[in-house]
Design a protein around this motif. Structure first.
Motif, PDB file in Angstrom:
ATOM      1  N   VAL A   1       6.756   3.380   3.928  1.00 23.02           N
ATOM      2  CA  VAL A   1       7.134   2.335   2.973  1.00 23.02           C
ATOM      3  C   VAL A   1       6.349   1.045   3.239  1.00 23.02           C
ATOM      4  O   VAL A   1       5.815   0.420   2.321  1.00 23.02           O
ATOM      5  N   VAL A   2       6.261   0.686   4.528  1.00 26.17           N
ATOM      6  CA  VAL A   2       5.567  -0.557   4.876  1.00 26.17           C
ATOM      7  C   VAL A   2       4.077  -0.477   4.525  1.00 26.17           C
ATOM      8  O   VAL A   2       3.522  -1.399   3.923  1.00 26.17           O
TER       9      VAL A   2
ATOM     10  N   MET B   1       3.677  -0.721   0.802  1.00 27.76           N
ATOM     11  CA  MET B   1       3.805  -2.071   0.250  1.00 27.76           C
ATOM     12  C   MET B   1       2.542  -2.886   0.488  1.00 27.76           C
ATOM     13  O   MET B   1       2.095  -3.633  -0.387  1.00 27.76           O
ATOM     14  N   ALA B   2       1.969  -2.725   1.682  1.00 23.60           N
ATOM     15  CA  ALA B   2       0.736  -3.464   1.980  1.00 23.60           C
ATOM     16  C   ALA B   2      -0.390  -3.000   1.045  1.00 23.60           C
ATOM     17  O   ALA B   2      -1.170  -3.816   0.543  1.00 23.60           O
TER      18      ALA B   2
ATOM     19  N   LYS C   1       0.106  -4.350  -2.456  1.00 22.87           N
ATOM     20  CA  LYS C   1      -0.243  -5.763  -2.512  1.00 22.87           C
ATOM     21  C   LYS C   1      -1.762  -5.928  -2.579  1.00 22.87           C
ATOM     22  O   LYS C   1      -2.295  -6.707  -3.361  1.00 22.87           O
TER      23      LYS C   1
ATOM     24  N   GLU D   1       4.302 -14.001  -5.062  1.00 22.57           N
ATOM     25  CA  GLU D   1       4.459 -13.090  -3.912  1.00 22.57           C
ATOM     26  C   GLU D   1       5.827 -12.415  -3.904  1.00 22.57           C
ATOM     27  O   GLU D   1       5.931 -11.224  -3.655  1.00 22.57           O
ATOM     28  N   ALA D   2       6.878 -13.198  -4.179  1.00 23.80           N
ATOM     29  CA  ALA D   2       8.238 -12.629  -4.103  1.00 23.80           C
ATOM     30  C   ALA D   2       8.446 -11.591  -5.203  1.00 23.80           C
ATOM     31  O   ALA D   2       9.040 -10.536  -4.971  1.00 23.80           O
TER      32      ALA D   2
ATOM     33  N   PHE E   1       6.642  -8.546  -4.099  1.00 24.98           N
ATOM     34  CA  PHE E   1       7.346  -7.928  -2.972  1.00 24.98           C
ATOM     35  C   PHE E   1       8.520  -7.089  -3.484  1.00 24.98           C
ATOM     36  O   PHE E   1       8.664  -5.921  -3.140  1.00 24.98           O
TER      37      PHE E   1
ATOM     38  N   ALA F   1       8.689  -2.903  -3.505  1.00 25.97           N
ATOM     39  CA  ALA F   1       9.768  -2.226  -2.767  1.00 25.97           C
ATOM     40  C   ALA F   1      10.539  -1.323  -3.723  1.00 25.97           C
ATOM     41  O   ALA F   1      10.769  -0.140  -3.442  1.00 25.97           O
TER      42      ALA F   1
ATOM     43  N   SER G   1      11.393   3.225  -4.282  1.00 24.82           N
ATOM     44  CA  SER G   1      12.659   3.948  -4.307  1.00 24.82           C
ATOM     45  C   SER G   1      12.578   5.099  -5.307  1.00 24.82           C
ATOM     46  O   SER G   1      13.379   6.017  -5.275  1.00 24.82           O
TER      47      SER G   1
END
Lengths: 323, 95
Positions: A256-257, A260-261, A264, A279-280, A283, A287, A291
């Protein structure tokens, strides 16, 4: 309030402007443009006021109170001003207007590349969308996305999958839309594929080859043999990686990490995410996307000799992961 | 770190649950970290600064572990969070 950006009515009109506007549907939005966009697939006359207007205007050198600035880009809370040397100055505002002031001697191909690429991505971000730099095809009603930097082979892979009967959804700009029940859908970008000459030759598409993307470049627009027009739920995202010589094709599920990177990094322009303070938003979306959809690194040799193996691997992967 | 050490979050983290893990991004350097379900629960408990003791008590109540077992794991976990720059720790001096 009178803004310095009010457009002078008698702005110099480039000679290539048509008196009749051109209507398109791009990334799900109705668009009316003063300049012809040869890369857009659909051209239908809009009866209602289009959601997006693209037109020439006299533009200021700077914004009055920019909140963020980098390079030749200035951003405030409702607009973004960008200067691209020897092409144009662009102003994108309120998620509904793209204004440009072309420079003398510019290549019209460059102008439309920017209008439909970076400018449209900015406009989509102004509308709150998360935009990935990806091509996409439809597989059993689900969107499969291929992310990678320019030159990674996104369009070529999409073109090859099209030739195998998977409809094209996107060539370059994937705008994600949250779905009511969770997950995201991708809106078709309404663009033609952009293919370099070797890809055109390899895929034997010479007779379908469209105009060159820009002067003196062997990259061409090409209408896809099959394209879907409706938004589709994202089923998988594949990050394209180049294999070392002699290395075989592989598909690796990302954590997952790491996912996400990668998402981005593959936002349409990471610098624009920062400049527009999104950014938010990115993010949360990247995420939430995970799912519902899985992320993979697709490592493959970029030569055409190995392309058959890549397609076989993807097709068997999709068969085995079919719900 | 002792049971009395007070732990508080540093600022600027974005967080989201993805399945059983809590993913976090640092607003300072853009780095990502991922916490297990229990780690994520500890992060939630840290919405207000708390002592290690109070974290352990909360976990012992929620999961079927003794405070001692929870204590050992919590020390290790908080130390990792501290190394990532995600928490401040402050141990009150004993007079």
């Amino acid at each position: 309030m009178h803004s310095t950006l009010e457009v002078a009515a008698a702005a110099a009109q480039p000679a290539f402007l048509s008196p009749h506007p051109f209507d398109y549907v791009i990334s799900g939005l109705t668009v009316r443009s003063e300049v012809e966009i040869p890369s857009a697939i659909a051209s239908v006359a809009h009866r209602q006021t289009p959601q997006v207007s693209i037109r020439a205007a006299a533009l200021p050198l700077h914004l009055e109170n920019p909140l963020r600035t980098f390079g030749q880009v200035e951003v405030d809370d409702r607009q973004l001003l960008m200067h691209i040397n020897r092409i144009a100055r662009f102003l994108i505002r309120d998620g509904s207007e793209i204004l440009f002031e072309a420079e003398d001697g510019h290549d019209p191909g460059d102008l439309t590349l920017y209008l439909l690429g970076t400018c449209f991505a900015v406009l989509l971000q102004q509308r709150g969308c998360v935009v990935l730099h990806a091509s996409a095809v439809s597989v059993d009603g689900r969107a499969m996305l291929f992310c990678g930097q320019s030159g990674a082979g996104k369009s070529t892979l999409a073109a090859m999958l099209c030739e195998r009967g998977f409809p094209l959804l996107n060539d370059d700009v994937c705008s994600l839309r949250p779905e009511p029940g969770g997950g995201f859908s991708v809106t078709p970008d309404g663009r033609m594929l952009k293919l370099w000459e070797p890809s055109v030759q390899h895929l034997e598409l010479t007779d379908r080859r469209g105009p060159a993307v820009r002067g003196n470049t062997e990259k061409y627009y090409m209408a896809p043999p099959v394209a879907d027009r409706v938004a589709q739920r994202v089923g998988g995202v594949y990050i394209l990686e180049d294999a070392e010589p002699g290395e075989s094709v592989s598909l690796r599920r990302l954590s997952v990490v790491d996912g996400m990177a990668e998402l981005k990094r593959n936002s349409y322009r990471p610098s624009l995410v920062w400049a527009m303070q999104m950014e938010a938003t990115y993010f949360r979306a990247t995420a939430a996307l995970q799912s519902d959809a899985s992320l993979y690194a697709l490592r493959r040799p970029k030569d055409f000799a190995g392309a058959g193996k890549v397609l076989e691997m993807l097709e068997s992967h999709w068969k085995s992961s079919r719900p | 770190m002792t049971q009395q050490t007070v732990v508080s979050r540093t600022e600027g983290w974005l967080t989201a649950w993805v399945g059983q893990e809590l993913v976090m991004m640092s607003g300072n350097n853009g780095n990502y970290i991922s916490l297990s379900e229990t780690g994520g629960r500890i992060w939630e408990l840290l919405e207000e600064p708390r002592s290690v003791q109070s974290i352990c008590e909360a976990l012992a109540g929620e999961y079927e572990v003794s405070r001692e077992v929870a204590g050992n794991e919590v020390f290790t976990f908080l130390d990792q969070l501290k190394q990532q720059g995600a928490v401040h720790v402050e141990t009150p001096s004993v007079e």
